[in-house]
Design a protein around this motif. Structure first.
Motif, PDB file in Angstrom:
ATOM      1  N   ILE C 258       0.937  -1.299  -0.023  1.00 59.82           N
ATOM      2  CA  ILE C 258      -0.104   0.107  -0.018  1.00 59.82           C
ATOM      3  C   ILE C 258       0.844   1.232   0.033  1.00 59.82           C
ATOM      4  O   ILE C 258       0.450   2.120  -0.626  1.00 59.82           O
ATOM      5  N   PHE C 259       2.269   1.129   0.716  1.00 55.36           N
ATOM      6  CA  PHE C 259       3.099   2.183   0.776  1.00 55.36           C
ATOM      7  C   PHE C 259       3.460   2.669  -0.577  1.00 55.36           C
ATOM      8  O   PHE C 259       3.286   3.646  -0.968  1.00 55.36           O
ATOM      9  N   SER C 260       3.845   1.762  -1.222  1.00 54.64           N
ATOM     10  CA  SER C 260       4.677   1.972  -2.812  1.00 54.64           C
ATOM     11  C   SER C 260       3.277   2.204  -3.807  1.00 54.64           C
ATOM     12  O   SER C 260       3.679   2.875  -4.433  1.00 54.64           O
ATOM     13  N   GLY C 261       2.116   1.578  -3.490  1.00 56.59           N
ATOM     14  CA  GLY C 261       1.260   1.789  -4.410  1.00 56.59           C
ATOM     15  C   GLY C 261       0.679   3.304  -4.384  1.00 56.59           C
ATOM     16  O   GLY C 261       0.273   3.928  -5.281  1.00 56.59           O
ATOM     17  N   VAL C 262       0.565   3.530  -3.030  1.00 56.63           N
ATOM     18  CA  VAL C 262      -0.302   4.932  -3.050  1.00 56.63           C
ATOM     19  C   VAL C 262       0.754   5.942  -3.492  1.00 56.63           C
ATOM     20  O   VAL C 262       0.459   7.189  -4.091  1.00 56.63           O
ATOM     21  N   ALA C 263       1.953   5.668  -3.174  1.00 58.50           N
ATOM     22  CA  ALA C 263       3.030   6.712  -3.711  1.00 58.50           C
ATOM     23  C   ALA C 263       2.989   6.837  -5.284  1.00 58.50           C
ATOM     24  O   ALA C 263       3.101   7.829  -5.771  1.00 58.50           O
ATOM     25  N   ILE C 345      13.012   7.529   6.649  1.00 52.22           N
ATOM     26  CA  ILE C 345      13.313   8.568   6.751  1.00 52.22           C
ATOM     27  C   ILE C 345      12.594   9.919   6.033  1.00 52.22           C
ATOM     28  O   ILE C 345      11.843  10.723   6.745  1.00 52.22           O
ATOM     29  N   VAL C 346      12.455   9.465   4.818  1.00 59.17           N
ATOM     30  CA  VAL C 346      12.053  10.606   3.870  1.00 59.17           C
ATOM     31  C   VAL C 346      10.628  10.590   4.139  1.00 59.17           C
ATOM     32  O   VAL C 346      10.042  11.825   4.320  1.00 59.17           O
ATOM     33  N   PRO C 347       9.848   9.537   4.274  1.00 61.45           N
ATOM     34  CA  PRO C 347       8.277   9.861   4.413  1.00 61.45           C
ATOM     35  C   PRO C 347       7.859  10.448   5.836  1.00 61.45           C
ATOM     36  O   PRO C 347       6.923  10.875   5.880  1.00 61.45           O
ATOM     37  N   LEU C 348       8.902  10.526   6.637  1.00 62.46           N
ATOM     38  CA  LEU C 348       8.394  11.273   7.919  1.00 62.46           C
ATOM     39  C   LEU C 348       8.209  12.727   7.761  1.00 62.46           C
ATOM     40  O   LEU C 348       7.726  13.552   8.422  1.00 62.46           O
ATOM     41  N   ALA C 349       8.832  13.530   6.599  1.00 65.73           N
ATOM     42  CA  ALA C 349       8.435  14.719   6.142  1.00 65.73           C
ATOM     43  C   ALA C 349       6.964  14.893   6.235  1.00 65.73           C
ATOM     44  O   ALA C 349       6.414  16.071   6.159  1.00 65.73           O
ATOM     45  N   THR C 359       2.931  20.264  -3.953  1.00 64.52           N
ATOM     46  CA  THR C 359       2.797  19.093  -5.171  1.00 64.52           C
ATOM     47  C   THR C 359       4.176  18.658  -5.381  1.00 64.52           C
ATOM     48  O   THR C 359       4.357  17.580  -5.520  1.00 64.52           O
ATOM     49  N   VAL C 360       5.101  19.873  -5.211  1.00 59.75           N
ATOM     50  CA  VAL C 360       6.322  19.292  -5.793  1.00 59.75           C
ATOM     51  C   VAL C 360       7.118  18.487  -5.043  1.00 59.75           C
ATOM     52  O   VAL C 360       7.611  17.515  -5.252  1.00 59.75           O
ATOM     53  N   LEU C 361       7.039  19.097  -3.783  1.00 62.32           N
ATOM     54  CA  LEU C 361       7.680  18.196  -2.684  1.00 62.32           C
ATOM     55  C   LEU C 361       7.199  16.717  -2.530  1.00 62.32           C
ATOM     56  O   LEU C 361       7.845  15.697  -2.493  1.00 62.32           O
ATOM     57  N   LEU C 362       5.782  16.593  -2.398  1.00 66.01           N
ATOM     58  CA  LEU C 362       5.021  15.481  -2.347  1.00 66.01           C
ATOM     59  C   LEU C 362       5.685  14.600  -3.707  1.00 66.01           C
ATOM     60  O   LEU C 362       5.842  13.440  -3.445  1.00 66.01           O
ATOM     61  N   PHE C 363       5.541  15.024  -4.720  1.00 60.77           N
ATOM     62  CA  PHE C 363       5.852  14.485  -5.854  1.00 60.77           C
ATOM     63  C   PHE C 363       7.328  13.792  -5.663  1.00 60.77           C
ATOM     64  O   PHE C 363       7.719  12.600  -5.916  1.00 60.77           O
ATOM     65  N   ILE C 364       8.351  14.462  -5.280  1.00 62.10           N
ATOM     66  CA  ILE C 364       9.546  13.915  -4.947  1.00 62.10           C
ATOM     67  C   ILE C 364       9.743  12.922  -3.995  1.00 62.10           C
ATOM     68  O   ILE C 364      10.294  11.785  -4.220  1.00 62.10           O
ATOM     69  N   VAL C 369      10.024   7.218  -2.398  1.00 57.17           N
ATOM     70  CA  VAL C 369       9.297   5.835  -1.738  1.00 57.17           C
ATOM     71  C   VAL C 369       9.427   4.724  -2.863  1.00 57.17           C
ATOM     72  O   VAL C 369       9.788   3.509  -2.434  1.00 57.17           O
ATOM     73  N   ASN C 370       9.072   5.313  -4.104  1.00 52.55           N
ATOM     74  CA  ASN C 370       9.057   3.899  -5.001  1.00 52.55           C
ATOM     75  C   ASN C 370      10.414   3.335  -5.274  1.00 52.55           C
ATOM     76  O   ASN C 370      10.449   2.310  -5.487  1.00 52.55           O
ATOM     77  N   ILE C 371      11.560   4.414  -5.135  1.00 53.62           N
ATOM     78  CA  ILE C 371      12.707   3.940  -5.228  1.00 53.62           C
ATOM     79  C   ILE C 371      12.972   2.762  -4.277  1.00 53.62           C
ATOM     80  O   ILE C 371      13.613   1.717  -4.295  1.00 53.62           O
ATOM     81  N   GLY C 372      13.021   3.406  -2.819  1.00 54.13           N
ATOM     82  CA  GLY C 372      13.233   2.665  -1.801  1.00 54.13           C
ATOM     83  C   GLY C 372      12.438   1.456  -1.653  1.00 54.13           C
ATOM     84  O   GLY C 372      12.998   0.167  -1.087  1.00 54.13           O
ATOM     85  N   MET C 373      11.235   1.113  -2.212  1.00 50.73           N
ATOM     86  CA  MET C 373      10.510  -0.003  -2.037  1.00 50.73           C
ATOM     87  C   MET C 373      11.037  -0.992  -3.244  1.00 50.73           C
ATOM     88  O   MET C 373      11.018  -2.133  -2.672  1.00 50.73           O
ATOM     89  N   TRP C 374      11.237  -0.486  -4.371  1.00 51.78           N
ATOM     90  CA  TRP C 374      11.951  -1.578  -5.227  1.00 51.78           C
ATOM     91  C   TRP C 374      13.091  -1.996  -4.723  1.00 51.78           C
ATOM     92  O   TRP C 374      13.335  -3.349  -4.774  1.00 51.78           O
ATOM     93  N   PHE C 375      13.907  -1.138  -4.152  1.00 50.32           N
ATOM     94  CA  PHE C 375      15.262  -1.822  -3.541  1.00 50.32           C
ATOM     95  C   PHE C 375      14.855  -2.687  -2.229  1.00 50.32           C
ATOM     96  O   PHE C 375      15.604  -3.615  -1.948  1.00 50.32           O
TER      97      PHE C 375
END
Lengths: 170, 401, 453
Positions: C258-263, C345-349, C359-364, C369-375
């Motif tokens: 759900i984490f990676s999907g919603v991202a 760490i990043v999602p704590l923001a 929207t820009v920060l959220l997109f980044i 998150v997607n990179i992190g979840m793939w890894f």
């Protein structure tokens, strides 16, 4: 049918549509069909609908799924008596998973089939009274009545707030 | 308490101070508590200390779980902007908060009885001594409980503020709850997860110190969460009948919502149970399987485990699946009662077989001490219940969806 | 008495229709260039896969030890992405969550294409893909049947069920909307929409049965969200391999999914909203709510990392401790730290409402998150196998160009299909937005954070 016409009232809001249906019911006229761009419990309630029979079909589908799941897994395991990983031949914990998935598969397909069968879809021809605005932002109440009743019906619809009232031969 | 049918009055909020709990109720709870205390002392004097501390732990975990999960439920309601029963759902969830400080004090009782409960005190496991030793365990669990108790009291105070109550009254907007709640509710959620995972690992899992399951903490606090929901559902059913006509709990929609929560989280509990079971069953590694088979495969514990399973999942799932049973007070109430017994039994089956694998210790000690805890829990919840009754009786509550 | 129409502020049904129908107008050159680019990546991947079928799996980096690596990572990653779509469309429907309506179709579409992408990977991964049908039970002369005790067979059933139910659920939801589109379309579009909408005309009977079927489908799809990714996680947890054999895998993987999907939903929605000027339909409130789901599930993933590490230490099992030491500090140790950074760490923001509404920060953040979840999938799947029980099998996994380009191609496949759908089908549910128009009007007013502005 000779002498019958369709009176179609078009309404801008759900509330007015429901109001119109209730007014018609008070006048002992049953709307033939109601078009709406959104699903509306209020319209269903006003028309006096109970619960859709799709429910029963889904329950049947789901139970069939569970039974099929256990039948396939237990049946095939017993067909070839192979000890895999020291597990019992009929190992229920994994078979539960297969039965569960098939329950959902059969249940879901039954829901869609039930919907199509009960709504008589695909509906190849446009139904009388249908207007393109009914899929967008207007609610339509169609009353099929005798020629003589036309004015009375139109009157009720207009009083209930119909934006436009049209009629056509049935 | 007699209930009159009155014609619907214009909205007039009832103050908790005006609510009178019948003397009979208070008296019964007091007697139960006293009986529990007497049994506790008598059993200790009779040399039955292992049984005493076993049942003490089981009851502490169960009742603390209900109280704490109730507060966590209130936090969750705020975070999901749930206002299907207006202010009442919050008051009911928070009704048991006064038990938390009492539970904190009772926790230290475990220190007194520690030799009976923790096998690794008399038989320390060399590798695990850095984690499983008395000072560290009591320090960390004590600190965790302290933090969450303080946070809970603070949160409930914020939840009882004017601002918060106003927010709960109007559900036709998308406004977030007031700022103190926006800060405290996530903190409660995080604290609940972390502290109850820790308690599960330290007070339940460590009783079989060689066993481990990464999901165990989650499974434990999911069960505690469900226990709070069924207690709330039962109280909703009981009050719905006893309070004046038109009270919030008599609305079928409200019962339906409690029923949905009971149904859904019963399924979640069984999911966490199955997730552990299937992994351990499949791997068939002895150091993992022994914990399960003592409970679900061998006598004398097998019938009790399966009973808990039936009471916590089979019955709620099959009975509460449709909409109508959830809206019927008698059915929801029965399922909730059976569920409370079931989850208590589940906690019993988690704790005691580790200490007594071949014998089910259940006699006057266990029965009376459990009643004692029940009495104490009830007494502590009375102030909270007065608020619930006040909120439910006044007709000035928010719309239910 | 005639009920007077109350004056309304905020969007009307017609506004919603207009906004969504605009998306379905003939797209320009930039769009076709993008779609062309996506399918070029697919073509490269297809070519490399053909080569792999011809030459065998030796062209990949798979070897004894890490026998499951990038392909299975991709499989788990894409199935995970799919789950959040069903969560938003089915589970939040049952909860009657108010912000779901504007984004649920994007999510459900994403689910369908993610499952289609995921489903390719077991087939790509096997040495003889033409025998893939052996996974299903069918009568044969030697009475050979799949071993239902194997998690791989559970997978076949779970993922096929998920694909079917997601497709059905998406189509059910689409029918009224496509009928809406049909009524204003011309030419080949009118034909396409007429076929897809099955002649829907919004009559009372049709709505009655539709609503019941939709509700029941939502109720059936709900347990799928939990069960399918649990079954996928059990591909690993059923093994006795340290790093795999862990009871927490099922809910941990579901939360991660759900984490990676919603991202991914946000990664798709934020640009789409900007390019097609949908800010009044997909408002800041919708983005804010999705961001909160990311925060919650990110915390659950962090919890799971913590519990796994703790339990390894608690167990004092020498082999598990060795495996995890390699995970943190071995050759692929950097993967673990990327995961900690991106997923913990990043999602704590996202605790900050201002960041959630930027929207820009959220997109980044969602990209991280997607990179992190793939890894993370890579770490669990491949890295755990690098040090298994048998030291003679210890080996480091080095991905080959085939696997890398097929991975890239899978993103092209997913994004290309999604882009095609988004321009030719109603990518926002007009029906549901109208049903929940009260909440949309509330959202457009944008004053739901008392004390923030």
């Amino acid at each position: 049918m000779s002498g019958e016409i369709d009176v179609i009232g078009s309404f801008a809001t759900e509330e007015m549509c429901v109001h119109a249906i209730e007014e018609l019911k008070d006048a002992r006229i049953k709307p033939t069909r109601v078009f709406a761009p959104i699903p509306s419990e209020h319209i269903n309630h006003a028309l006096g609908y109970g619960r859709s029979p799709v429910r029963a079909l889904v329950l049947t589908g789901g139970i069939t799924g569970i039974l099929t799941g256990f039948a396939v897994t237990i049946g095939t395991s017993m067909e070839w008596w192979l000890n895999a990983g020291g597990k019992p031949i009929v190992s229920l914990p994994p078979f539960i998973i297969i039965a569960f998935e098939l329950m959902i598969l059969f249940g879901g397909t039954s829901a869609v089939l039930g919907f199509l069968l009960n709504s008589r879809m695909p509906q190849l021809d446009p139904l009388p009274g249908y207007s393109e605005r009914f899929s967008s932002d207007r609610f339509g109440v169609l009353v099929r009545c005798a020629e003589s009743e036309k004015d009375r019906v139109e009157g009720i619809l207009k009083e209930a707030g119909a934006e436009t009232v049209a009629h056509q031969a049935a | 308490m007699s209930s009159h049918s009155e014609p619907s009055k214009p909205a007039r909020p009832v103050s908790p101070d005006d609510v009178k709990i019948p003397a009979g109720v208070v008296g019964t709870l007091g007697v139960l508590t006293a009986v529990g205390v007497v049994a506790f002392i008598a059993a200790l004097s009779a040399g039955l200390s292992q049984r005493v501390w076993e049942i003490f732990l089981v009851n502490l975990l169960f009742f603390l779980g209900v109280a704490q999960a109730g507060v966590a439920a209130s936090a969750a309601f705020y975070l999901t902007q749930a206002r299907w029963a207006g202010q009442v759902q919050y008051r009911l969830a928070e009704a048991f908060v006064a038990f938390l400080p009492v539970g904190f004090v009772l926790f230290w009782g475990l220190y007194i009885g520690r030799i009976e409960i923790f096998p690794w005190i008399l038989h320390p496991i060399p590798d695990k001594e850095s984690w499983l030793n008395t000072p560290f365990l009591f320090a960390r669990d004590g600190l965790g409980l302290f933090i969450i108790t303080v946070l809970s009291l603070w949160f409930v105070k914020a939840s009882r503020s004017e601002e918060a109550m106003e927010w709960t009254a109007d559900s036709a907007n998308i406004k977030m709850p007031p700022r103190p709640i926006r800060r405290l509710a996530p903190a409660i959620g995080i604290a609940y997860v972390l502290v109850y995972t820790l308690l599960a690992f330290d007070l339940v899992m460590s009783l079989s110190p060689l066993w481990r399951s990464t999901l165990f903490g989650w499974y434990f606090f999911a069960g505690a969460w469900w226990s709070a929901l069924v207690v709330m559902a039962l109280i909703a059913v009981l009050l719905g009948r006893r309070l004046p006509a038109g009270n919030v709990f008599s609305r079928p929609n409200v019962l339906h919502d409690y029923g949905k929560l009971v149904f859904a989280f019963s399924v979640f509990w069984v999911y966490t149970l199955f997730a552990q079971y299937i992994v351990i069953w499949y791997g068939d590694i002895p150091i993992e399987t022994f914990f399960i088979v003592v409970r679900d495969h061998y006598m004398p514990w097998m019938p009790l485990s399966w009973s808990a399973f039936v009471l916590v999942w089979v019955i709620p799932f099959t009975v509460l699946m449709g909409a109508r049973p959830k809206r019927t007070p008698a059915i929801l109430g029965t399922v909730a009662t059976l569920g409370i017994i079931g989850l208590w039994l589940e906690r019993y089956v988690l704790v005691v077989p580790s200490l007594s694998p071949h014998k089910v210790p259940f006699g006057w000690v266990e029965a009376l001490m459990t009643l004692g805890f029940l009495g104490l829990f009830g007494l502590c919840s009375l102030p909270g219940m007065k608020r619930v009754i006040a909120a439910a009786s006044s007709t000035a509550v928010g719309e239910s969806e | 008495m005639a009920a007077a129409a109350k004056p309304v502020s905020g969007p009307t049904y017609a506004d919603i229709d207009r906004g969504v129908r605009k998306i379905m107008e003939a797209p320009g050159l930039a769009y076709w260039a993008w779609v062309g680019f996506c399918f070029t990546l697919v073509a490269i991947a297809a070519a490399l896969w053909t080569r792999q079928i011809y030459e065998g799996l030796g062209v990949t980096g798979l070897r004894q030890g890490p026998m499951w690596a990038m392909y299975i990572t991709n499989f788990v990653f894409w199935v995970g992405i799919a789950h959040s779509g069903t969560l938003i469309s089915a589970i939040l429907y049952l909860f009657r969550t108010r912000w779901r309506t504007a984004v649920y179709r994007v999510a459900e579409t994403m689910t369908l294409f993610a499952v289609l992408t995921a489903g390719l990977f077991p087939i790509i991964h096997v040495g003889r893909p033409w025998y893939a049908y052996w996974l299903l039970p069918y009568p044969n002369e030697r009475s050979l049947q799949p071993d239902f005790r194997s998690p791989l067979v559970w997978d076949a059933f779970a993922v096929s069920t998920y694909l079917t139910i997601s497709a059905l659920f998406l189509i059910m939801g689409l029918i009224p909307d496509v009928a809406n589109a049909r009524d204003v379309a011309k030419g080949w579009r009118k034909v396409l929409y007429s076929i897809v909408s099955l002649g829907w005309q919004g009559t009372d009977t049709q709505w009655q049965h539709w609503s019941m079927a939709y509700l029941l489908l939502a109720g059936l799809a709900t347990p799928l969200v939990l069960s399918v990714h649990s079954v996928v996680s059990w591909d690993f947890a059923m093994a006795q391999l340290p790093g795999w054999h862990s009871t927490i895998f099922a809910p941990y993987f579901v939360a991660g999914a759900i984490f990676s999907g919603v991202a991914m939903v946000l990664t798709l929605v934020i640009p789409m909203r900007k390019i097609m000027h949908l800010e009044d339909l997909i408002t800041d409130w919708h983005l804010d709510s999705l961001a909160k789901v990311i925060l919650l599930t990110g915390l659950i993933v962090t919890y799971s990392y913590g519990i796994e590490s703790f339990m390894v230490w608690y167990s004092k099992d020498p082999i598990e401790m060795m495996t995890f030491h390699e995970r943190y500090f071995g050759y692929h140790g950097w993967v673990f730290w990327v995961c900690i950074f991106c997923n913990c760490i990043v999602p704590l923001a996202l605790f900050s409402p201002r960041i959630r509404r930027n929207t820009v920060l959220l997109f980044i953040i969602t990209i991280f998150v997607n990179i992190g979840m793939w890894f993370e999938r890579f770490m669990i799947v491949a890295v755990s196998q690098e040090n298994n029980f048998n030291p003679s099998q210890w080996a480091i996994y080095h991905p080959s160009i085939t696997e890398i380009m097929i991975t890239v191609g899978s993103f092209g496949w997913f994004l290309g299909l999604f882009s095609l759908f988004a321009r030719f089908m109603p990518i926002i549910s007009m029906t549901e937005l109208k049903e929940g128009i009260h909440w949309l009007r509330e959202a457009v007013r944008d004053d739901y954070y008392p004390g923030l502005k």
